[in-house]
Design a protein around this motif. Structure first.
Motif, mmCIF file in Angstrom:
data_model
loop_
_atom_site.group_PDB
_atom_site.id
_atom_site.type_symbol
_atom_site.label_atom_id
_atom_site.label_comp_id
_atom_site.label_asym_id
_atom_site.label_seq_id
_atom_site.Cartn_x
_atom_site.Cartn_y
_atom_site.Cartn_z
ATOM 1 N N LEU A 152 0.821 -1.209 0.000
ATOM 2 C CA LEU A 152 0.000 0.000 0.000
ATOM 3 C C LEU A 152 0.854 1.258 0.000
ATOM 4 C CD1 LEU A 152 -2.387 -0.978 2.947
ATOM 5 C CD2 LEU A 152 -2.903 -1.169 0.508
ATOM 6 N N THR A 153 0.304 2.292 -0.549
ATOM 7 C CA THR A 153 0.792 3.643 -0.325
ATOM 8 C C THR A 153 -0.238 4.284 0.600
ATOM 9 O OG1 THR A 153 1.788 3.751 -2.513
ATOM 10 C CG2 THR A 153 1.370 5.848 -1.388
ATOM 11 N N VAL A 154 0.167 4.614 1.821
ATOM 12 C CA VAL A 154 -0.749 5.153 2.818
ATOM 13 C C VAL A 154 -0.516 6.652 2.943
ATOM 14 C CG1 VAL A 154 -1.535 5.028 5.212
ATOM 15 C CG2 VAL A 154 -0.712 2.952 4.058
ATOM 16 N N THR A 155 -1.607 7.398 2.836
ATOM 17 C CA THR A 155 -1.557 8.854 2.968
ATOM 18 C C THR A 155 -2.518 9.271 4.072
ATOM 19 O OG1 THR A 155 -1.090 9.099 0.606
ATOM 20 C CG2 THR A 155 -1.897 11.049 1.763
ATOM 21 N N TYR A 156 -2.015 10.085 5.004
ATOM 22 C CA TYR A 156 -2.834 10.614 6.084
ATOM 23 C C TYR A 156 -3.245 12.038 5.737
ATOM 24 C CZ TYR A 156 -1.541 6.545 8.766
ATOM 25 O OH TYR A 156 -1.382 5.257 9.196
ATOM 26 N N LEU A 157 -4.534 12.323 5.944
ATOM 27 C CA LEU A 157 -5.106 13.620 5.583
ATOM 28 C C LEU A 157 -5.702 14.297 6.803
ATOM 29 C CD1 LEU A 157 -7.123 12.372 2.492
ATOM 30 C CD2 LEU A 157 -4.898 13.511 2.457
ATOM 31 N N ASP A 158 -5.731 15.611 6.757
ATOM 32 C CA ASP A 158 -6.461 16.353 7.766
ATOM 33 C C ASP A 158 -7.953 16.251 7.464
ATOM 34 O OD1 ASP A 158 -4.192 17.113 9.179
ATOM 35 O OD2 ASP A 158 -3.900 18.905 7.943
ATOM 36 N N HIS A 159 -8.764 16.451 8.482
ATOM 37 C CA HIS A 159 -10.198 16.228 8.375
ATOM 38 C C HIS A 159 -10.937 17.188 7.434
ATOM 39 C CE1 HIS A 159 -14.422 16.772 9.671
ATOM 40 N NE2 HIS A 159 -14.401 15.459 9.617
ATOM 41 N N PRO A 160 -10.680 18.474 7.445
ATOM 42 C CA PRO A 160 -11.564 19.386 6.692
ATOM 43 C C PRO A 160 -11.598 19.086 5.192
ATOM 44 C CG PRO A 160 -10.084 20.628 8.120
ATOM 45 C CD PRO A 160 -9.626 19.196 8.140
ATOM 46 N N HIS A 161 -12.783 19.344 4.618
ATOM 47 C CA HIS A 161 -12.934 19.312 3.161
ATOM 48 C C HIS A 161 -12.546 20.668 2.619
ATOM 49 C CE1 HIS A 161 -16.199 15.973 3.427
ATOM 50 N NE2 HIS A 161 -14.994 15.472 3.462
ATOM 51 N N PRO A 162 -12.113 20.789 1.408
ATOM 52 C CA PRO A 162 -11.914 19.687 0.469
ATOM 53 C C PRO A 162 -10.620 18.935 0.758
ATOM 54 C CG PRO A 162 -11.313 21.739 -0.596
ATOM 55 C CD PRO A 162 -11.824 22.096 0.789
ATOM 56 N N ARG A 163 -10.571 17.712 0.244
ATOM 57 C CA ARG A 163 -9.388 16.867 0.382
ATOM 58 C C ARG A 163 -8.802 16.650 -1.006
ATOM 59 N NH1 ARG A 163 -12.862 13.128 4.336
ATOM 60 N NH2 ARG A 163 -12.677 14.444 6.185
ATOM 61 N N PRO A 164 -7.927 17.559 -1.433
ATOM 62 C CA PRO A 164 -7.455 17.558 -2.818
ATOM 63 C C PRO A 164 -6.865 16.228 -3.295
ATOM 64 C CG PRO A 164 -6.750 19.559 -1.709
ATOM 65 C CD PRO A 164 -7.358 18.678 -0.663
ATOM 66 N N ALA A 165 -6.128 15.529 -2.440
ATOM 67 C CA ALA A 165 -5.518 14.269 -2.872
ATOM 68 C C ALA A 165 -6.590 13.237 -3.222
ATOM 69 C CB ALA A 165 -4.607 13.728 -1.774
ATOM 70 N N VAL A 166 -7.661 13.202 -2.442
ATOM 71 C CA VAL A 166 -8.749 12.260 -2.705
ATOM 72 C C VAL A 166 -9.540 12.699 -3.929
ATOM 73 C CG1 VAL A 166 -10.877 11.277 -1.771
ATOM 74 C CG2 VAL A 166 -8.880 11.528 -0.303
ATOM 75 N N ILE A 167 -9.807 13.984 -4.046
ATOM 76 C CA ILE A 167 -10.533 14.498 -5.210
ATOM 77 C C ILE A 167 -9.797 14.143 -6.492
ATOM 78 C CG2 ILE A 167 -11.267 16.601 -6.408
ATOM 79 C CD1 ILE A 167 -11.799 17.797 -3.588
ATOM 80 N N ALA A 168 -8.481 14.251 -6.491
ATOM 81 C CA ALA A 168 -7.698 13.914 -7.684
ATOM 82 C C ALA A 168 -7.845 12.447 -8.058
ATOM 83 C CB ALA A 168 -6.227 14.254 -7.458
ATOM 84 N N GLU A 169 -8.036 11.585 -7.069
ATOM 85 C CA GLU A 169 -8.152 10.145 -7.312
ATOM 86 C C GLU A 169 -9.564 9.729 -7.731
ATOM 87 O OE1 GLU A 169 -5.858 7.750 -7.302
ATOM 88 O OE2 GLU A 169 -4.411 8.094 -5.693
ATOM 89 N N VAL A 170 -10.575 10.187 -6.972
ATOM 90 C CA VAL A 170 -11.927 9.645 -7.168
ATOM 91 C C VAL A 170 -13.008 10.709 -7.322
ATOM 92 C CG1 VAL A 170 -11.397 7.470 -6.032
ATOM 93 C CG2 VAL A 170 -12.307 9.368 -4.686
ATOM 94 N N GLY A 171 -12.640 11.969 -7.344
ATOM 95 C CA GLY A 171 -13.621 13.022 -7.545
ATOM 96 C C GLY A 171 -14.162 13.598 -6.255
ATOM 97 N N GLU A 172 -14.801 14.731 -6.391
ATOM 98 C CA GLU A 172 -15.277 15.497 -5.245
ATOM 99 C C GLU A 172 -16.382 14.784 -4.462
ATOM 100 O OE1 GLU A 172 -16.529 20.097 -4.250
ATOM 101 O OE2 GLU A 172 -15.924 19.523 -6.277
ATOM 102 N N ALA A 173 -17.177 13.964 -5.111
ATOM 103 C CA ALA A 173 -18.313 13.312 -4.462
ATOM 104 C C ALA A 173 -17.906 12.185 -3.525
ATOM 105 C CB ALA A 173 -19.271 12.777 -5.521
ATOM 106 N N ASN A 174 -16.659 11.747 -3.564
ATOM 107 C CA ASN A 174 -16.231 10.565 -2.809
ATOM 108 C C ASN A 174 -15.078 10.866 -1.861
ATOM 109 O OD1 ASN A 174 -17.986 8.622 -4.239
ATOM 110 N ND2 ASN A 174 -16.762 9.255 -5.983
ATOM 111 N N GLN A 175 -15.204 11.925 -1.048
ATOM 112 C CA GLN A 175 -14.111 12.345 -0.182
ATOM 113 C C GLN A 175 -14.088 11.639 1.173
ATOM 114 O OE1 GLN A 175 -13.091 16.594 -0.082
ATOM 115 N NE2 GLN A 175 -14.779 16.877 -1.528
ATOM 116 N N SER A 176 -15.025 10.755 1.436
ATOM 117 C CA SER A 176 -15.081 10.070 2.726
ATOM 118 C C SER A 176 -13.899 9.126 2.887
ATOM 119 C CB SER A 176 -16.392 9.295 2.829
ATOM 120 O OG SER A 176 -16.485 8.631 4.050
ATOM 121 N N CYS A 177 -13.344 9.099 4.095
ATOM 122 C CA CYS A 177 -12.223 8.218 4.405
ATOM 123 C C CYS A 177 -12.629 7.297 5.545
ATOM 124 C CB CYS A 177 -11.000 9.031 4.826
ATOM 125 S SG CYS A 177 -10.292 9.994 3.483
#
Length: 112
Positions: free
Chosen positions: A42-67
């Motif tokens: 795995l490549t594990v990335t830790y994110l801060d809680h607030p939206h937007p989450r740019p790294a996730v948006i780049a992967e799966v889009g704005e609608a799927n930011q839940s971790c």
């Protein structure tokens, strides 16, 4: 390319107070602790809680930011994966990650 796992950092605050941690993320962290060899895949990335989450948006889009969120590589077919309408990436969220890891990497499954 390795599967990419996104988890939230602990001890965040929001309009309901805090400090908080993410319960589904804590479960995923617990499984990583039980099976440390998973981190080799795995490549594990830790994110801060607030939206937007740019790294996730780049992967799966704005609608799927839940971790927690696991973006799947193309080496293992998993029919239960969601597919991002924005990027076409295949991904899993929350407890849907665990059966995938059991099938792909041979770890134990959660007891029903």
């Amino acid at each position: 390319m390795a599967d990419r796992l996104y988890l939230l950092n602990a001890d965040w605050f929001d309009d309901q107070g805090g400090p908080w941690f993410c319960p589904p993320g804590a479960r995923i962290e617990g499984v990583l602790g039980l099976y440390p060899r998973l981190r080799e895949h795995l490549t594990v990335t830790y994110l801060d809680h607030p939206h937007p989450r740019p790294a996730v948006i780049a992967e799966v889009g704005e609608a799927n930011q839940s971790c927690p969120l696991l973006v799947l590589d193309d080496e293992f077919d998993w029919p239960d994966a969601q597919v991002s309408e924005e990027t076409g990436a295949r991904f899993l969220q929350d407890d849907d990650i665990l059966p995938y890891w059991a099938a792909r990497y041979g770890i134990g499954r959660p007891h029903p």
